[in-house]
Design an enzyme around this catalytic site. Structure first.
Site, PDB file in Angstrom:
ATOM      1  N   ARG A  52      65.274  18.187  60.959  1.00  0.00           N
ATOM      2  CA  ARG A  52      65.990  16.931  61.155  1.00  0.00           C
ATOM      3  C   ARG A  52      67.411  16.896  60.598  1.00  0.00           C
ATOM      4  O   ARG A  52      68.178  16.005  60.970  1.00  0.00           O
ATOM      5  CB  ARG A  52      65.172  15.785  60.539  1.00  0.00           C
ATOM      6  CG  ARG A  52      63.871  15.522  61.279  1.00  0.00           C
ATOM      7  CD  ARG A  52      63.049  14.457  60.583  1.00  0.00           C
ATOM      8  NE  ARG A  52      62.500  14.950  59.322  1.00  0.00           N
ATOM      9  CZ  ARG A  52      61.737  14.217  58.513  1.00  0.00           C
ATOM     10  NH1 ARG A  52      61.455  12.953  58.839  1.00  0.00           N
ATOM     11  NH2 ARG A  52      61.269  14.721  57.392  1.00  0.00           N
ATOM     12  N   ARG A  63      64.978  16.184  70.021  1.00  0.00           N
ATOM     13  CA  ARG A  63      63.834  15.305  69.770  1.00  0.00           C
ATOM     14  C   ARG A  63      64.010  13.972  70.481  1.00  0.00           C
ATOM     15  O   ARG A  63      63.043  13.407  71.013  1.00  0.00           O
ATOM     16  CB  ARG A  63      63.647  15.084  68.271  1.00  0.00           C
ATOM     17  CG  ARG A  63      62.471  14.165  67.968  1.00  0.00           C
ATOM     18  CD  ARG A  63      61.955  14.301  66.572  1.00  0.00           C
ATOM     19  NE  ARG A  63      60.832  13.397  66.336  1.00  0.00           N
ATOM     20  CZ  ARG A  63      60.089  13.400  65.242  1.00  0.00           C
ATOM     21  NH1 ARG A  63      60.348  14.262  64.272  1.00  0.00           N
ATOM     22  NH2 ARG A  63      59.093  12.556  65.100  1.00  0.00           N
ATOM     23  N   ARG A  66      61.787  24.767  56.266  1.00  0.00           N
ATOM     24  CA  ARG A  66      62.220  23.652  57.122  1.00  0.00           C
ATOM     25  C   ARG A  66      63.657  23.836  57.616  1.00  0.00           C
ATOM     26  O   ARG A  66      64.362  22.853  57.859  1.00  0.00           O
ATOM     27  CB  ARG A  66      62.083  22.313  56.394  1.00  0.00           C
ATOM     28  CG  ARG A  66      60.644  21.906  56.136  1.00  0.00           C
ATOM     29  CD  ARG A  66      60.571  20.452  55.702  1.00  0.00           C
ATOM     30  NE  ARG A  66      59.252  20.133  55.188  1.00  0.00           N
ATOM     31  CZ  ARG A  66      59.014  19.267  54.199  1.00  0.00           C
ATOM     32  NH1 ARG A  66      60.010  18.640  53.618  1.00  0.00           N
ATOM     33  NH2 ARG A  66      57.791  19.030  53.806  1.00  0.00           N
ATOM     34  N   TYR A  79      44.031  16.847  53.863  1.00  0.00           N
ATOM     35  CA  TYR A  79      44.337  15.984  55.000  1.00  0.00           C
ATOM     36  C   TYR A  79      43.085  15.717  55.834  1.00  0.00           C
ATOM     37  O   TYR A  79      42.888  14.610  56.334  1.00  0.00           O
ATOM     38  CB  TYR A  79      45.411  16.618  55.876  1.00  0.00           C
ATOM     39  CG  TYR A  79      46.789  16.611  55.273  1.00  0.00           C
ATOM     40  CD1 TYR A  79      47.646  15.522  55.440  1.00  0.00           C
ATOM     41  CD2 TYR A  79      47.251  17.694  54.539  1.00  0.00           C
ATOM     42  CE1 TYR A  79      48.910  15.507  54.890  1.00  0.00           C
ATOM     43  CE2 TYR A  79      48.526  17.701  53.981  1.00  0.00           C
ATOM     44  CZ  TYR A  79      49.349  16.603  54.154  1.00  0.00           C
ATOM     45  OH  TYR A  79      50.597  16.598  53.607  1.00  0.00           O
ATOM     46  N   ASP A  94      53.298  22.994  62.702  1.00  0.00           N
ATOM     47  CA  ASP A  94      52.837  22.167  61.599  1.00  0.00           C
ATOM     48  C   ASP A  94      51.516  22.715  61.076  1.00  0.00           C
ATOM     49  O   ASP A  94      50.724  23.282  61.833  1.00  0.00           O
ATOM     50  CB  ASP A  94      52.646  20.714  62.056  1.00  0.00           C
ATOM     51  CG  ASP A  94      52.446  19.777  60.882  1.00  0.00           C
ATOM     52  OD1 ASP A  94      51.277  19.534  60.505  1.00  0.00           O
ATOM     53  OD2 ASP A  94      53.448  19.308  60.313  1.00  0.00           O
TER      54      ASP A  94
END
Length: 341
Positions: free
Chosen positions: A27, A36, A23, A147, A73
Site C-alpha cells: 500500500r 487495487r 511487505r 486466526y 496472504d
C-alpha cells in the site's frame, strides 16, 4: 549463477549485502494503490494471478531489490482447509466458522484454492532476471491457528492460548492439519519456481516457554524436515516475531536455514547468540523507515555492522508501513548498497 540473496541464504557471506523488505509489495506504492482501485478488494487481487504477479514485481522495477516476495496472504492455508475468508475494510481478515465454536472435522477442504497462488509464482518467475531470487512463503502453524480458532487477529491471542491449554488434543489436531497443508502449499510454490521460502510466525512472542516449544518449535520442525526431504536445495527462513531470548532455541532446533530477526532484538546480541555461520535476516525498525533522516542512516549501518561477520540479508524487523515515504526507501537502499565500499 544464483544472485546475492540466494547465495547468502545458502551460507555465503557475499561482498554486496542483499536487501529485500517484508511487505515491499503493497500500500505504500502508488502503483499498487492504483491497481487495487481498479481490481477491487485484497482477496480479489490475491486470486487474480496476473494482478498478483504485477504487484509482486512492482517494487523491483522501482527499487531493484534482490528478492521478489510473493504477493499473497498467510490465511490462504485456512481458506484451503475450508474456512471462509473475508477481508473487511478497517477490520482486517475474518475466518468462519471459528474453530473455537466448530470442530476441525466440520470443515471441508478446498485444495484447489491454492492453485492460483502457484500460477502467480510461475508468472513472476518468468519475468525475473536470474540474479533476483523468487521468495515464497507461508504462515507458521501457531500464527495461522490463532486466526482459525478466534476467527480474527488479536493483540495477545488469548482466545487461542486458552483453547490450547484447555483442549491440547483438539488444538494439536488443528496444528497438524496446518502443517500438512503448509508442506503441500510450500512444495507447490517451489515446483512453480520459488527459490527460497519464509515461514512467518507473527505471534510467536505471545507464548510461554513450554507452549513455545510445543506450538512454535515442534510444528516448524515438522515442516522443515519434510521440506528438506522434498526440496533439499531450497533455503527456508524462519521468522518467529517477538521470540526474544527464545530466538536462539528456535534457530538451533527447528532446522531452518536462516533466521529472521525482528526489531526488538539487539543485533549485537543476535550476532553472538545465534549459531555460528547461520544466515540472518533483518532487523531495522520499520518506524525508522517511516521517519527517515540521519537516524535511519545510522541505525541501518549499525545493523549492517552488527552482522558483518556472518551471511546477512538486510531487511526490516517487520513489514513496511503503508505510509512510508518512497524517498526513505530509496535512501535506505543507498545506505545498504554503499556499506563496505
Amino acid at each position: 549463477m544464483p544472485g546475492p540473496l540466494l547465495e547468502t541464504l545458502r551460507g555465503t557471506n557475499v561482498s554486496r549485502r542483499p536487501i529485500w523488505l517484508m511487505r515491499q509489495a503493497g500500500r505504500y506504492l502508488p502503483e499498487y494503490r492504483a491497481l487495487r482501485a481498479e481490481k477491487g478488494g485484497f482477496l480479489e487481487l490475491v486470486y487474480d494471478s496476473e494482478a498478483a504477479a504485477e504487484i509482486t514485481i512492482q517494487p523491483l522495477r522501482r527499487f531493484g531489490f534482490d528478492g521478489a516476495i510473493l504477493f499473497s496472504d498467510i490465511l490462504i492455508v485456512p481458506y484451503a482447509l475450508g474456512q471462509d475468508l473475508k477481508f473487511l475494510a478497517g477490520e482486517g481478515p475474518h475466518l468462519s466458522p471459528k474453530l473455537i465454536d466448530t470442530a476441525l472435522e466440520g470443515l471441508e477442504a478446498v485444495p484447489e484454492r491454492l492453485s492460483p497462488i502457484y500460477e502467480t509464482v510461475r508468472r513472476v518467475k518468468a519475468n525475473l532476471s536470474p540474479e533476483v531470487t523468487m521468495l515464497g512463503f507461508a504462515g507458521s502453524p501457531w500464527t495461522v491457528a490463532t486466526y482459525m480458532v478466534a476467527g480474527e487477529g488479536s493483540r495477545d491471542q488469548h482466545v487461542t492460548r486458552e483453547y490450547a491449554y484447555r483442549d491440547p488434543q483438539a488444538f494439536q489436531a488443528i496444528v497438524d492439519a496446518i502443517v500438512a497443508v503448509t508442506v503441500e502449499y510450500l512444495s507447490g510454490q517451489v515446483e512453480a519456481g520459488a527459490e527460497a521460502l519464509q515461514l512467518f510466525d507473527s505471534w510467536a512472542g505471545s507464548l510461554s516457554p513450554a507452549q513455545y516449544e510445543r506450538w512454535v518449535i515442534a510444528p516448524n520442525v515438522a515442516i522443515a524436515v519434510e521440506m528438506k526431504r522434498r526440496h533439499p536445495l531450497i533455503p527456508l527462513i524462519g521468522f518467529p516475531k517477538g521470540s526474544g531470548e527464545k530466538l536462539s532455541a528456535y534457530a538451533r532446533e527447528t532446522g531452518v536455514d536462516a533466521i529472521g530477526v525482528d526489531e526488538t532484538v539487539d543485533p549485537l546480541w543476535a550476532a553472538k547468540a545465534l549459531p555460528e555461520g547461520m544466515p540472518v535476516q533483518g532487523n531495522l525498525d520499520p518506524l525508522l523507515l517511516l521517519s527517515g533522516g540521519e537516524e535511519l542512516d545510522q541505525q541501518a549501518r549499525h545493523v549492517l555492522d552488527a552482522f558483518a561477520g556472518r551471511p546477512h540479508v538486510f531487511n526490516l524487523g517487520h513489514g513496511i508501513g503503508q505510509t512510508t515515504p518512497i524517498a526513505n526507501v530509496e535512501r535506505l537502499i543507498e545506505v545498504v548498497r554503499a556499506w563496505g565500499s
